[in-house]
Design an enzyme around this catalytic site. Sequence first.
Site, PDB file in Angstrom:
ATOM      1  CD  GLU A 149       0.225   4.308  -5.532  1.00  0.00           C
ATOM      2  OE1 GLU A 149       0.411   3.178  -5.995  1.00  0.00           O
ATOM      3  OE2 GLU A 149       0.396   5.346  -6.208  1.00  0.00           O
ATOM      4  CB  THR A 195      -3.504   0.433 -12.662  1.00  0.00           C
ATOM      5  OG1 THR A 195      -2.134   0.692 -12.989  1.00  0.00           O
ATOM      6  CG2 THR A 195      -3.576  -0.244 -11.307  1.00  0.00           C
TER       7      THR A 195
END
Length: 326
Positions: free
Chosen positions: A147, A200
């Site tokens: 991530e 994001t």
Amino acid sequence: MELSQLKKDINLEKMLDEIRVFAPATVANMICGFDILGFALDEPGDEVIMKRISTPGVVITEITGDDGRLPLDPEKNTVSACVQFLLHNLGLQHEVGVEIKLHKHMPIGSGLGSSAASTVAGLFAINALLGSPLSKEELLPYCVEGERLACGTGHADNVAPALFGGITLIRSTEPLDVISLPTPKELYAAVVFPQVDVPTRDARQLIKEKVLLKDAVTQWGNIAGLVAGLFKEDYDLIARSMHDVLIEPTRAILIPQFYEMKQIALEEGALSFGISGSGPSVVAVTRDRAIAENIKIRIQQHLNESEIESFGYVSSVNVEGPKVLN
């Protein structure tokens, strides 16, 4: 167990030749729990086919479903980079070679944990090929590193539910402390992904660095109420608690028709409605699959009338996480 000892215990002669793994999409934040709550879905998800090769190292030979957006360079792709990292830490980078095929069955940038699903599938696959020397708890830090590579932030609210299944709470990131929460049997999700672009990184930049104390207290109460509702399987308490006063008011600006979709969901019987991850996907949480199906259809019809294309999914909470496919 120390990684050096793990290497001694791994028998490469018994290493599998090939494996196929599915890892699920996830709904991060669970509406009121920014960066600390998330749950896994039955669908969609990503698939990794991993094959042992004679040359040491990690290569990606095929990626489908990404419209050419993801790199084949093993140093730049989060799946291969995390597999390389794991092999290096096990001291196997000069002894083990694998070929990876990644099949994306979910949209990139959807707010459904696309990068997390791919990373979890890849790490679960290499671990299984090696005979599963690492537990899921030991795999988690490698998933978080994926991530970090994909999003710039090593948060675990997508990778934890994708890896463990069910509903997870991230109590702490330093040190990493993840707790699995109970999953009420009648909990369902209607997820709709409007095909609009909400990166994001951009969504995170909109979040205020300071909040009013009264709003923070409200949010803490909602998170605590939701956790209590999950333990008690109290759907009314879950519904009262799943409200976001900190993140949703800002991020909703980036999602066309958000409040119209929310009104439809609540009118049709949703326990709650909000943004999945950083969006643009939205989620309606219900107590009944038929209600979730109806909400999905109604919201997609509304978006179609607004000339916005969308994908829709209905799912129970996936309590299994990644799995080996035949």
